[in-house]
Design an enzyme around this catalytic site. Structure first.
Site, PDB file in Angstrom:
ATOM      1  N   TYR A 170       0.831  -1.204   0.000  1.00 20.47           N
ATOM      2  CA  TYR A 170       0.000   0.000   0.000  1.00 20.47           C
ATOM      3  C   TYR A 170       0.864   1.253   0.000  1.00 20.47           C
ATOM      4  O   TYR A 170       2.083   1.193   0.183  1.00 20.47           O
ATOM      5  CB  TYR A 170      -0.947   0.007   1.194  1.00 20.47           C
ATOM      6  CG  TYR A 170      -0.301   0.343   2.532  1.00 20.47           C
ATOM      7  CD1 TYR A 170       0.546  -0.551   3.167  1.00 20.47           C
ATOM      8  CD2 TYR A 170      -0.536   1.571   3.157  1.00 20.47           C
ATOM      9  CE1 TYR A 170       1.139  -0.231   4.399  1.00 20.47           C
ATOM     10  CE2 TYR A 170       0.044   1.892   4.376  1.00 20.47           C
ATOM     11  CZ  TYR A 170       0.879   0.990   4.991  1.00 20.47           C
ATOM     12  OH  TYR A 170       1.466   1.303   6.190  1.00 20.47           O
ATOM     13  N   ARG A 219       8.211   4.151  -4.649  1.00 24.27           N
ATOM     14  CA  ARG A 219       8.240   3.238  -3.500  1.00 24.27           C
ATOM     15  C   ARG A 219       7.211   2.125  -3.686  1.00 24.27           C
ATOM     16  O   ARG A 219       7.468   0.972  -3.330  1.00 24.27           O
ATOM     17  CB  ARG A 219       7.987   4.002  -2.204  1.00 24.27           C
ATOM     18  CG  ARG A 219       8.123   3.113  -0.975  1.00 24.27           C
ATOM     19  CD  ARG A 219       8.053   3.889   0.320  1.00 24.27           C
ATOM     20  NE  ARG A 219       6.750   4.503   0.521  1.00 24.27           N
ATOM     21  CZ  ARG A 219       6.449   5.297   1.544  1.00 24.27           C
ATOM     22  NH1 ARG A 219       7.373   5.600   2.446  1.00 24.27           N
ATOM     23  NH2 ARG A 219       5.247   5.813   1.671  1.00 24.27           N
ATOM     24  N   ARG A 230      -7.502 -20.616  -1.392  1.00 22.64           N
ATOM     25  CA  ARG A 230      -6.441 -20.420  -0.406  1.00 22.64           C
ATOM     26  C   ARG A 230      -5.307 -21.429  -0.579  1.00 22.64           C
ATOM     27  O   ARG A 230      -5.508 -22.633  -0.453  1.00 22.64           O
ATOM     28  CB  ARG A 230      -7.001 -20.525   1.014  1.00 22.64           C
ATOM     29  CG  ARG A 230      -5.949 -20.193   2.077  1.00 22.64           C
ATOM     30  CD  ARG A 230      -6.482 -20.271   3.495  1.00 22.64           C
ATOM     31  NE  ARG A 230      -5.431 -19.925   4.454  1.00 22.64           N
ATOM     32  CZ  ARG A 230      -4.521 -20.795   4.891  1.00 22.64           C
ATOM     33  NH1 ARG A 230      -4.542 -22.047   4.479  1.00 22.64           N
ATOM     34  NH2 ARG A 230      -3.577 -20.400   5.743  1.00 22.64           N
ATOM     35  N   HIS A 233      -0.823 -21.073  -0.010  1.00 29.75           N
ATOM     36  CA  HIS A 233       0.252 -20.107   0.228  1.00 29.75           C
ATOM     37  C   HIS A 233       0.984 -19.731  -1.061  1.00 29.75           C
ATOM     38  O   HIS A 233       1.339 -18.579  -1.268  1.00 29.75           O
ATOM     39  CB  HIS A 233       1.259 -20.660   1.241  1.00 29.75           C
ATOM     40  CG  HIS A 233       0.728 -20.737   2.637  1.00 29.75           C
ATOM     41  ND1 HIS A 233      -0.359 -21.504   2.988  1.00 29.75           N
ATOM     42  CD2 HIS A 233       1.129 -20.128   3.781  1.00 29.75           C
ATOM     43  CE1 HIS A 233      -0.600 -21.385   4.277  1.00 29.75           C
ATOM     44  NE2 HIS A 233       0.286 -20.541   4.788  1.00 29.75           N
ATOM     45  N   LYS A 276       6.383  -1.771   1.998  1.00 31.08           N
ATOM     46  CA  LYS A 276       5.187  -1.188   2.626  1.00 31.08           C
ATOM     47  C   LYS A 276       4.042  -2.190   2.453  1.00 31.08           C
ATOM     48  O   LYS A 276       3.158  -2.030   1.610  1.00 31.08           O
ATOM     49  CB  LYS A 276       4.873   0.179   2.003  1.00 31.08           C
ATOM     50  CG  LYS A 276       4.061   1.076   2.949  1.00 31.08           C
ATOM     51  CD  LYS A 276       4.137   2.519   2.539  1.00 31.08           C
ATOM     52  CE  LYS A 276       3.177   3.413   3.297  1.00 31.08           C
ATOM     53  NZ  LYS A 276       3.332   3.484   4.739  1.00 31.08           N
ATOM     54  N   GLU A 312      12.802   2.454  13.789  1.00 34.82           N
ATOM     55  CA  GLU A 312      11.852   3.512  13.417  1.00 34.82           C
ATOM     56  C   GLU A 312      10.706   3.499  14.408  1.00 34.82           C
ATOM     57  O   GLU A 312      10.832   2.945  15.497  1.00 34.82           O
ATOM     58  CB  GLU A 312      11.384   3.305  11.967  1.00 34.82           C
ATOM     59  CG  GLU A 312      10.713   1.965  11.732  1.00 34.82           C
ATOM     60  CD  GLU A 312      10.213   1.778  10.302  1.00 34.82           C
ATOM     61  OE1 GLU A 312      10.073   2.752   9.562  1.00 34.82           O
ATOM     62  OE2 GLU A 312       9.926   0.616   9.950  1.00 34.82           O
ATOM     63  N   LEU A 321      11.193   1.453   6.953  1.00 34.17           N
ATOM     64  CA  LEU A 321      10.515   1.887   5.734  1.00 34.17           C
ATOM     65  C   LEU A 321      11.228   3.143   5.221  1.00 34.17           C
ATOM     66  O   LEU A 321      11.494   4.061   6.006  1.00 34.17           O
ATOM     67  CB  LEU A 321       9.049   2.219   6.017  1.00 34.17           C
ATOM     68  CG  LEU A 321       8.274   2.527   4.742  1.00 34.17           C
ATOM     69  CD1 LEU A 321       7.842   1.237   4.062  1.00 34.17           C
ATOM     70  CD2 LEU A 321       7.063   3.398   5.020  1.00 34.17           C
TER      71      LEU A 321
HETATM   72  N1  PDD Z   1       2.910   5.073   7.585  1.00 32.79           N
HETATM   73  N2  PDD Z   1       7.651   3.792   8.921  1.00 32.79           N
HETATM   74  C1  PDD Z   1       6.498   3.104   8.989  1.00 32.79           C
HETATM   75  C2  PDD Z   1       6.495   1.757   9.598  1.00 32.79           C
HETATM   76  C3  PDD Z   1       5.312   3.686   8.482  1.00 32.79           C
HETATM   77  O1  PDD Z   1       4.166   2.993   8.526  1.00 32.79           O
HETATM   78  C4  PDD Z   1       5.348   4.997   7.930  1.00 32.79           C
HETATM   79  C5  PDD Z   1       4.137   5.669   7.374  1.00 32.79           C
HETATM   80  C6  PDD Z   1       6.589   5.669   7.891  1.00 32.79           C
HETATM   81  C7  PDD Z   1       6.717   7.061   7.312  1.00 32.79           C
HETATM   82  O2  PDD Z   1       6.648   7.031   5.898  1.00 32.79           O
HETATM   83  P1  PDD Z   1       6.121   8.290   5.062  1.00 32.79           P
HETATM   84  O3  PDD Z   1       6.951   9.436   5.473  1.00 32.79           O
HETATM   85  O4  PDD Z   1       6.340   7.892   3.647  1.00 32.79           O
HETATM   86  O5  PDD Z   1       4.671   8.478   5.407  1.00 32.79           O
HETATM   87  C8  PDD Z   1       7.712   5.027   8.394  1.00 32.79           C
HETATM   88  C9  PDD Z   1       1.718   5.555   6.941  1.00 32.79           C
HETATM   89  C10 PDD Z   1       1.479   7.010   7.060  1.00 32.79           C
HETATM   90  C11 PDD Z   1       0.544   4.687   7.365  1.00 32.79           C
HETATM   91  O6  PDD Z   1       0.735   3.485   7.438  1.00 32.79           O
HETATM   92  O7  PDD Z   1      -0.553   5.213   7.588  1.00 32.79           O
END
Ligand code: PDD
Length: 289
Positions: free
Chosen positions: A30, A49, A97, A99, A144, A176, A200
């Site tokens: 996503y 990304r 289903r 894997h 992501k 993070e 991320l």
């Molecule tokens: N999340 N690290 C993680 C684990 C995140 O889920 C996010 C953002 C970031 C920051 O990334 P960016 O600057 O590109 O938003 C870092 C989004 C906002 C979410 O899951 O809603």
């Protein structure tokens, strides 16, 4: 209005089959893209990304760059809010289903948009509470993925402790936040971990680094030890929705010392301002990808 597999509809009418692999396995990726006054922010970077997330999970990109560009602008235009958070999701699709990957299945494409809610002025002025938690996620945090169960559990730990975010530590080093990147400041130097499979690659993270460099703010991109996190003068979290937000307490103790202890610091204030100025320039110059 939302977009689902080629059609626009109100969200109440949107349906996906229960065998969608996003539902069964969390098998999808996503993006969250902020849009300010009709201008998607850093769209090219978000779509790059998205491509690397899709490559990471071996789903073929269902749309060209030009088509994504069009869809994101279209969803913003179809929704009423001045500032929006566009959410887009691609799953491997619908299949019995198993894997192993199904053959010849079309990915599911879903997009929605919500009003963009950035932190309230009070949160800006006071900063937010955070706690430290062991980072127990998988080793591909650079993807992501919609498989966010570990992130949800980590965020809930923060909520249970009355805090806004969990600052994650792996093997004695900062990675993070549960849904954000983390920056520390010590003696005026901004410090943040490098991109790797442990974090991320945040779009906001990139903007903050670019702004620090462009404005000659001292910056080090390197591993940050737990001791440095605890000893920092300032801690910030960054994300598309939180922008640049100060962490004012960590595990219940004030961040920093002296007159700024437990309050957002001066480097955060400077970076927040630079970020707002940068947003305004982007809004004046709409660029297509
Ligand atoms: N999340 N690290 C993680 C684990 C995140 O889920 C996010 C953002 C970031 C920051 O990334 P960016 O600057 O590109 O938003 C870092 C989004 C906002 C979410 O899951 O809603």
């Amino acid at each position: 209005m939302i977009y689902l597999n080629g059609e626009w509809m109100p969200i109440e009418q949107a349906r996906i089959p229960v065998l969608d692999r996003g539902f069964i396995f969390g098998d999808g990726v996503y993006e969250v893209i902020p849009s300010y006054s009709g201008h998607p922010f850093r769209l090219r970077e978000h779509l790059a990304r998205l491509q690397s997330s899709l490559d990471g999970v071996r789903i073929e990109n269902p749309c060209s760059l030009a088509r994504w560009d069009e869809l994101v602008r279209e969803i913003v235009a179809k929704n009423p809010w001045e500032d929006q958070g566009v959410y887009l999701q691609v799953t491997r699709g619908v299949a019995p289903r198993d894997h192993a990957f199904p053959k010849g299945v079309k990915p599911t494409v879903f997009m929605m948009s919500n009003p963009l809610t950035t932190p309230a002025p009070e949160q800006r002025e006071r900063g937010v509470a955070a706690i430290t938690v062991a980072d127990n996620r998988w080793l591909r945090c650079d993807i992501k993925s919609v498989s966010l169960l570990a992130n949800c559990l980590l965020r809930q730990s923060a909520v249970d402790a009355g805090a806004a975010e969990s600052v994650l530590l792996r093997d004695g080093f900062l990675t993070e936040g549960s849904a954000s990147n983390i920056f520390a400041v010590k003696d005026g130097v901004i410090i943040t971990p490098p991109k790797s499979n442990f974090i991320l690659p945040g779009i906001t993270y990139d903007v903050v680094i670019e702004l620090a460099r462009a404005n000659k703010l001292p910056l080090q991109i390197r591993q940050v030890s737990e001791a440095e996190v605890r000893d920092a003068d300032e801690l910030w979290l960054t994300s598309s929705t939180k922008e640049v937000l100060s962490i004012s307490t960590l595990d219940g103790s004030p961040v920093g010392s002296g007159k700024n202890a437990g309050k957002p610091g001066p480097v955060a204030a400077r970076m927040y301002q630079l970020y707002q100025d940068y947003k305004r320039t982007v809004m004046r110059a709409p660029a297509r990808v």
